[in-house]
Design a protein around this motif. Structure first.
Motif, PDB file in Angstrom:
ATOM      1  N   TYR A 274       4.623   0.812   2.641  1.00 27.49           N
ATOM      2  CA  TYR A 274       5.499   0.314   1.573  1.00 27.49           C
ATOM      3  C   TYR A 274       5.865  -1.163   1.732  1.00 27.49           C
ATOM      4  O   TYR A 274       6.415  -1.775   0.810  1.00 27.49           O
TER       5      TYR A 274
ATOM      6  N   TYR B  65      -3.288   8.097   6.132  1.00 31.00           N
ATOM      7  CA  TYR B  65      -2.550   9.120   5.392  1.00 31.00           C
ATOM      8  C   TYR B  65      -2.398  10.348   6.261  1.00 31.00           C
ATOM      9  O   TYR B  65      -3.391  10.912   6.738  1.00 31.00           O
TER      10      TYR B  65
ATOM     11  N   HIS C 155       1.262   3.934  -1.290  1.00 27.44           N
ATOM     12  CA  HIS C 155       0.749   5.300  -1.241  1.00 27.44           C
ATOM     13  C   HIS C 155       0.333   5.701   0.170  1.00 27.44           C
ATOM     14  O   HIS C 155       0.148   6.875   0.458  1.00 27.44           O
TER      15      HIS C 155
ATOM     16  N   HIS D   6       0.879  -1.173   0.000  1.00 26.37           N
ATOM     17  CA  HIS D   6       0.000   0.000   0.000  1.00 26.37           C
ATOM     18  C   HIS D   6       0.914   1.220   0.000  1.00 26.37           C
ATOM     19  O   HIS D   6       0.782   2.106   0.840  1.00 26.37           O
TER      20      HIS D   6
END
Length: 190
Positions: free
Chosen positions: A162, A184, A109, A107
């Motif tokens: 990551y 995020y 991002h 993932h």
């Protein structure tokens, strides 16, 4: 010890027995619709909604998750960065029916990714991680087998987005249900 560990990868693991969290998630599980991703094939079912925590008002889960996230963030030794409560979470439910699995993926991002095990028999598919130091595969001294984490009801695992990971095939006759998420943090602007 005369060895420095450069760039270790911290994995956060905690567990809860708070029944309020399980009731919130079960409400979402019962209300959602699920499907296999056509692009991936028949790997595992995902909820149609990508914002389970918000959509189903999982306040107990969110409170515990935020507490755990602050603890994880502190361990990451981000002393130069103040923890920011203004982060975004996307979340979804994954069902691993008999013979289902999750292929290797990341993932990348997301700042932090994670999974919460809602329903499991503890042997219905371990989460596994690959070594993030990709060049280590060139050396017999540093090559490492994948690292596996067994599922347990109430277990929370958080890790850097990551990290390449997957889920071993469910070789039982039970369905495992987990809630996965990405976190995020706001990005700095000039």
């Amino acid at each position: 010890m005369p060895v420095d560990l450069l760039y270790p990868t911290p994995i956060f693991v905690d567990k809860t027995t708070d029944e309020n969290i399980f009731v919130e998630i079960q409400n979402a599980v019962d209300s959602e619709t699920y499907s296999y991703n056509d692009y991936w094939g028949k790997t595992h079912e995902l909820s149609e909604s990508g914002d389970i925590i918000k959509k189903y008002e999982c306040h107990h889960l969110q409170t515990w998750l935020e507490k755990s996230l602050k603890e994880y963030y502190t361990v990451l030794n981000r002393s130069l960065l103040k923890f920011n409560d203004d982060f975004a979470i996307e979340s979804w439910i994954a069902k691993f029916n008999p013979d289902d699995y999750a292929h290797i993926h990341s993932h990348g991002h997301a700042d932090i990714s994670g999974v919460f095990y809602h329903q499991t028999n503890d042997i219905d598919g371990h989460l596994w991680f690959e070594n993030p130091a990709v060049q280590s595969e060139q050396s017999l001294s540093y090559t490492q087998e994948v690292i596996k984490y067994a599922p347990q009801k109430g277990k929370l695992i958080m890790f850097p987005g990551y990290m390449k990971h997957g889920v071993l095939r469910n070789q039982t006759q039970d369905t495992r249900i987990s809630l996965s998420f990405n976190i995020y943090f706001p990005k700095k602007t000039a």
